[in-house]
Write an enzyme that holds these catalytic residues in place. Structure first.
Site, PDB file in Angstrom:
ATOM      1  N   CYS A 168       0.842  -1.192   0.000  1.00 25.54           N
ATOM      2  CA  CYS A 168       0.000   0.000   0.000  1.00 25.54           C
ATOM      3  C   CYS A 168       0.883   1.249   0.000  1.00 25.54           C
ATOM      4  O   CYS A 168       2.067   1.185   0.311  1.00 25.54           O
ATOM      5  CB  CYS A 168      -0.881   0.023   1.235  1.00 25.54           C
ATOM      6  SG  CYS A 168      -1.809  -1.495   1.437  1.00 25.54           S
ATOM      7  N   ARG A 179       1.300   1.362  -6.108  1.00 29.51           N
ATOM      8  CA  ARG A 179       1.523   0.427  -5.015  1.00 29.51           C
ATOM      9  C   ARG A 179       0.272  -0.354  -4.642  1.00 29.51           C
ATOM     10  O   ARG A 179       0.331  -1.333  -3.895  1.00 29.51           O
ATOM     11  CB  ARG A 179       2.032   1.174  -3.784  1.00 29.51           C
ATOM     12  CG  ARG A 179       3.328   1.902  -4.004  1.00 29.51           C
ATOM     13  CD  ARG A 179       3.736   2.632  -2.762  1.00 29.51           C
ATOM     14  NE  ARG A 179       4.141   1.718  -1.716  1.00 29.51           N
ATOM     15  CZ  ARG A 179       5.396   1.382  -1.465  1.00 29.51           C
ATOM     16  NH1 ARG A 179       6.368   1.894  -2.179  1.00 29.51           N
ATOM     17  NH2 ARG A 179       5.676   0.537  -0.512  1.00 29.51           N
ATOM     18  N   TRP A 183      -3.783  -1.947  -1.311  1.00 34.52           N
ATOM     19  CA  TRP A 183      -3.765  -3.220  -2.021  1.00 34.52           C
ATOM     20  C   TRP A 183      -4.195  -4.227  -0.960  1.00 34.52           C
ATOM     21  O   TRP A 183      -3.444  -4.521  -0.018  1.00 34.52           O
ATOM     22  CB  TRP A 183      -2.361  -3.524  -2.535  1.00 34.52           C
ATOM     23  CG  TRP A 183      -2.323  -4.722  -3.431  1.00 34.52           C
ATOM     24  CD1 TRP A 183      -2.553  -4.750  -4.772  1.00 34.52           C
ATOM     25  CD2 TRP A 183      -2.036  -6.077  -3.050  1.00 34.52           C
ATOM     26  NE1 TRP A 183      -2.443  -6.037  -5.246  1.00 34.52           N
ATOM     27  CE2 TRP A 183      -2.125  -6.867  -4.216  1.00 34.52           C
ATOM     28  CE3 TRP A 183      -1.728  -6.709  -1.843  1.00 34.52           C
ATOM     29  CZ2 TRP A 183      -1.911  -8.245  -4.214  1.00 34.52           C
ATOM     30  CZ3 TRP A 183      -1.524  -8.079  -1.842  1.00 34.52           C
ATOM     31  CH2 TRP A 183      -1.601  -8.830  -3.018  1.00 34.52           C
ATOM     32  N   ASN A 206       0.990   0.166   6.060  1.00 32.45           N
ATOM     33  CA  ASN A 206       1.476  -0.657   4.958  1.00 32.45           C
ATOM     34  C   ASN A 206       2.164  -1.858   5.592  1.00 32.45           C
ATOM     35  O   ASN A 206       2.968  -1.694   6.499  1.00 32.45           O
ATOM     36  CB  ASN A 206       2.473   0.151   4.114  1.00 32.45           C
ATOM     37  CG  ASN A 206       3.134  -0.681   3.040  1.00 32.45           C
ATOM     38  OD1 ASN A 206       2.554  -1.658   2.553  1.00 32.45           O
ATOM     39  ND2 ASN A 206       4.339  -0.299   2.662  1.00 32.45           N
ATOM     40  N   GLY A 207       1.823  -3.063   5.132  1.00 31.45           N
ATOM     41  CA  GLY A 207       2.456  -4.256   5.708  1.00 31.45           C
ATOM     42  C   GLY A 207       1.412  -5.173   6.303  1.00 31.45           C
ATOM     43  O   GLY A 207       0.221  -5.048   6.005  1.00 31.45           O
ATOM     44  N   GLU A 266       9.029 -13.552 -20.564  1.00 33.13           N
ATOM     45  CA  GLU A 266       8.715 -12.151 -20.260  1.00 33.13           C
ATOM     46  C   GLU A 266       7.566 -11.653 -21.149  1.00 33.13           C
ATOM     47  O   GLU A 266       6.674 -10.939 -20.689  1.00 33.13           O
ATOM     48  CB  GLU A 266       9.984 -11.292 -20.430  1.00 33.13           C
ATOM     49  CG  GLU A 266       9.824  -9.792 -20.323  1.00 33.13           C
ATOM     50  CD  GLU A 266       9.296  -9.307 -18.978  1.00 33.13           C
ATOM     51  OE1 GLU A 266       9.088 -10.104 -18.062  1.00 33.13           O
ATOM     52  OE2 GLU A 266       9.045  -8.085 -18.866  1.00 33.13           O
ATOM     53  N   LYS A 290       3.998 -10.300 -19.716  1.00 28.77           N
ATOM     54  CA  LYS A 290       3.438  -8.985 -20.057  1.00 28.77           C
ATOM     55  C   LYS A 290       1.997  -9.134 -20.537  1.00 28.77           C
ATOM     56  O   LYS A 290       1.116  -8.382 -20.152  1.00 28.77           O
ATOM     57  CB  LYS A 290       4.261  -8.287 -21.164  1.00 28.77           C
ATOM     58  CG  LYS A 290       5.632  -7.824 -20.764  1.00 28.77           C
ATOM     59  CD  LYS A 290       5.656  -6.492 -20.083  1.00 28.77           C
ATOM     60  CE  LYS A 290       5.926  -6.448 -18.635  1.00 28.77           C
ATOM     61  NZ  LYS A 290       6.763  -7.250 -17.864  1.00 28.77           N
ATOM     62  N   GLU A 305      -0.250 -10.059 -17.557  1.00 23.14           N
ATOM     63  CA  GLU A 305      -0.378  -8.970 -16.578  1.00 23.14           C
ATOM     64  C   GLU A 305      -1.362  -7.902 -17.010  1.00 23.14           C
ATOM     65  O   GLU A 305      -2.172  -7.442 -16.221  1.00 23.14           O
ATOM     66  CB  GLU A 305       0.978  -8.255 -16.418  1.00 23.14           C
ATOM     67  CG  GLU A 305       1.933  -8.844 -15.452  1.00 23.14           C
ATOM     68  CD  GLU A 305       3.221  -8.016 -15.392  1.00 23.14           C
ATOM     69  OE1 GLU A 305       3.566  -7.563 -14.307  1.00 23.14           O
ATOM     70  OE2 GLU A 305       3.877  -7.831 -16.440  1.00 23.14           O
ATOM     71  N   HIS A 339       6.426 -32.294 -25.580  1.00 30.67           N
ATOM     72  CA  HIS A 339       6.171 -32.913 -24.280  1.00 30.67           C
ATOM     73  C   HIS A 339       4.910 -32.366 -23.627  1.00 30.67           C
ATOM     74  O   HIS A 339       4.765 -32.422 -22.417  1.00 30.67           O
ATOM     75  CB  HIS A 339       7.401 -32.741 -23.383  1.00 30.67           C
ATOM     76  CG  HIS A 339       8.618 -33.370 -23.957  1.00 30.67           C
ATOM     77  ND1 HIS A 339       8.773 -34.736 -24.057  1.00 30.67           N
ATOM     78  CD2 HIS A 339       9.716 -32.834 -24.541  1.00 30.67           C
ATOM     79  CE1 HIS A 339       9.932 -35.003 -24.647  1.00 30.67           C
ATOM     80  NE2 HIS A 339      10.518 -33.860 -24.954  1.00 30.67           N
ATOM     81  N   LYS A 383       2.859  -2.747  -7.982  1.00 31.97           N
ATOM     82  CA  LYS A 383       4.245  -2.727  -8.464  1.00 31.97           C
ATOM     83  C   LYS A 383       5.258  -3.175  -7.406  1.00 31.97           C
ATOM     84  O   LYS A 383       6.154  -3.933  -7.709  1.00 31.97           O
ATOM     85  CB  LYS A 383       4.605  -1.330  -8.974  1.00 31.97           C
ATOM     86  CG  LYS A 383       5.942  -1.349  -9.680  1.00 31.97           C
ATOM     87  CD  LYS A 383       6.042  -0.276 -10.691  1.00 31.97           C
ATOM     88  CE  LYS A 383       7.298  -0.414 -11.515  1.00 31.97           C
ATOM     89  NZ  LYS A 383       7.248  -1.551 -12.451  1.00 31.97           N
TER      90      LYS A 383
END
Ligand code: G6P
Length: 612
Positions: A2, A27, A76, A101-102, A485, A489, A492, A508, A607
């Site tokens: 947060c 955040r 968040w 935050n936490g 990557e 992307k 996300e 496979h 992020k």
């Protein structure tokens, strides 16, 4: 994860709090809120579900609140669903308000005790226990500062919080244990924030609090910091390491677009003064005890999460090719095993934010396991990781705001190349060989600019992905992490399920997925693996799958009814992954925009992942 902001000023702080919450939004953006003490000494609080502009909208539409002291939060969600009741600031009868935050790990136990003793809870958050603890300490006659000190002693977990109380209308009390918290000093006003970005526009200097610190924030000269033992301490103040201009969106539609297009400049800044025309300047890349440490390094272990992990996967190829043993691991997996770390291993933690909880914990764990040499590759100059390691290799990408990482990735790769050269020199890399790699690296910014010219082409290609639900991405060698990557992307920001495979693994399993509705993207540079990859491309085509092949200009793959070849500017073997990731970044970006998604703030993500 947060974002926290707070201000003690002589002006109305509501606009500053809102503006800073907008900057901190990356955040977390489930809900946001602010609380201020107004000129009558009354607390006003406003919270809203959704992004910060919902809160700003609500405040500009009627509920005009103002005050010279206030705190704000963008959330968040961890404990408690996304709702207005769970949005911060959490308060006790508009007397005490807290933003945190936490995670308070013993919140269940404290809550149960409070409930037994008759407290009324208004949210499902872990943070609310802080509010009740402070209130209970104040009721027993303690000052606000003493109440916060008493509360911190009862909490376990990693957290940073700020408290506003009508008993001390011109002060904010903050406590830090684990999560980052900064104090920023402006012109006759003081701020607190969970990161430097939020301070860039409003403060000139800042102090990073240490774990265990509690601070009483008031007018600049009167701000006092207490360490874990309760003694007053002076923490060094430093200039804000970010230029406020760099966080403006400018003419771009989204931060992700801006950051993709900034990659040539970001790489140039990362290389600045660190390379001559044919060699790497060791003491510009790393300072401190670098020479002493690098001389002893016999192996490398890389730890990281997300996109940073993929940079580490590519570097493994580079280090190994030069005879340096290297393992790359996801930080959250490493920290729950018993890894064997050979003597004289250099542990490299890669982190854009320098705050990712799992990466920090893995780094600590590696030290506990006896790893003697640590290095961080980091894009956030004042972040926690930079204070935990022996050596820091700063990527100078500038602030990266979009949740999906782009320019940080390219600069991490460039930094890893510089480091590779420094280590390889000690293993016999000749001046001629070094010069060849350096020439290739120096050509990178102009090649990146050339690759960005593909934007229109990729925009039109994106139309073929917009209505798809699944995509397969293939690569080999150093370009398999590029496929990973590219898939990350796409997942996300466009919410298309994308899976990346080393192309040799097709048979496979993933070949069973191929049909006309699952496009396959192949990252196909012109290297020693191209012949093998061509076979894999045929395997997909034979099963009726449509392929999009990103190949180097000049190679022999031809377009046909099932294969669309997209030529990428040719680059050398070391920098080719950095060039090949660009079209995949652009593809994800354009698909997400076409699907109408919130590109910079994708759902459920944030992020800086500061919780496990
Ligand atoms: C989050 C971000 C990613 C990032 C990852 C690791 O998931 O959304 O973009 O790659 O964290 O972050 P770090 O700051 O440690 O590189």
């Amino acid at each position: 994860m947060c974002g926290i902001i707070g201000a003690v000023s002589h002006r109305n702080v509501v606009p500053v709090l809102l503006d800073s919450l907008g900057i901190l939004e990356y955040r977390g953006y489930d809900s946001s809120g602010i609380a201020v003490i107004n000129s009558e000494g009354v607390m006003d609080r406003e919270r809203k579900v959704g992004k910060v502009n919902q809160l700003a909208h609500s405040l500009s539409n009627g509920s005009t609140i103002s005050g010279t002291t206030g705190i704000g939060h963008t959330r968040w969600a961890t404990h408690g669903e996304v709702s207005e009741a769970n949005a911060h600031p959490l308060a006790f009868k508009e007397k005490i308000a807290v933003v945190c935050n936490g995670i308070i790990e013993n919140h269940e136990e404290l809550r149960a005790q409070h409930l037994r003793e008759g407290c009324e809870y208004n949210s499902g958050t872990d943070t609310e226990v802080i509010v009740h603890e402070i209130h209970r300490f104040q009721e027993s006659g303690l000052s606000l500062l003493e109440a916060v000190k008493g509360t911190v002693e009862k909490l376990t977990g990693s957290f940073a919080f700020a408290v506003l109380s009508i008993t001390n209308p011109e002060k904010i009390i903050v406590a830090k244990n684990g999560s980052s918290l900064l104090i920023g000093f402006g012109e006759n006003e003081t701020f607190i924030a969970s990161d430097t970005l939020a301070l860039a526009k409003i403060a000139k200097r800042m102090i990073s609090l240490e774990d265990g610190d509690i601070a009483e924030i008031s007018d600049q000269s009167e701000t006092v910091i207490f360490d874990r033992s309760g003694s007053i301490v002076q923490r060094p103040a430093e200039s804000i390491p970010i230029n406020a201009k760099n966080i403006e969106l400018g003419t771009y539609a989204h931060y992700m677009q801006k950051e993709i297009f900034e990659q040539a400049a970001a790489v140039s800044s990362t290389l600045k003064d660190r390379v001559t025309s044919d060699s790497v300047v060791e003491n510009e890349v790393l300072t401190g005890k670098a020479t002493e440490i690098l001389d002893r390094v016999e192996a490398v272990r890389i730890l990281a999460c997300g996109t940073s992990f993929y940079a580490g996967l590519i570097a493994k190829f580079w280090f190994e090719a030069l005879g340096i043993p290297c393992e790359t691991e996801i930080a959250s997996e490493f920290r729950y095993r018993k890894p064997v770390i050979a003597n004289n291993t250099l542990l490299i933690a890669i982190s854009q934010s320098g705050e990712t909880a799992d990466t920090l914990a893995a780094l600590e764990y590696a030290s506990e396991l006896g790893c003697r040499y640590t290095l961080a590759i980091c894009n956030s100059p004042a972040s926690k990781i930079t204070r935990m390691v022996d050596l820091v290799l700063h990527t100078h990408a500038g602030p990266e705001i979009s949740v999906a990482s782009t320019k940080a990735f390219s600069t991490q790769l460039v930094s890893l190349l510089l480091l590779m050269i420094l280590l390889a020199r000690r293993k016999g890399l000749t001046a001629q060989e070094e010069s060849e790699v350096v020439h290739e690296i120096r050509a990178l910014p102009s090649r990146i600019d050339a690759a960005l010219q593909m934007d229109r082409k990729i925009h039109s290609l994106a139309k073929q992905f917009v209505d798809k639900e699944h995509t397969l991405m293939l690569g080999r060698g150093t370009h398999y992490p590029i496929a990973l990557e590219g898939a990350l992307k796409l997942k996300e920001i466009s919410y298309i399920h994308a899976d990346a495979y080393p192309a040799g693994e097709l048979k496979h399993g993933p070949l069973a997925l191929i049909d006309a509705n699952v496009p396959t993207v192949a990252v196909a540079p012109n290297n020693h693996l191209l012949t093998k990859l061509k076979n894999n491309i045929q395997e997909v085509k034979t099963r009726g799958g449509k392929l999009f092949v990103f190949s180097d200009a000049g190679d022999s793959i031809k377009s046909d009814e099932l294969i669309e070849v997209i030529h990428v500017i040719q680059s050398g073997p070391y920098t080719s992954p950095i060039i090949h990731v660009i079209p995949l970044q652009l593809l994800a970006y354009h698909v997400a925009v076409m699907r109408g998604e919130d590109v910079d703030n994708p759902r459920n993500l944030a992020k800086s992942v500061t919780v496990e």
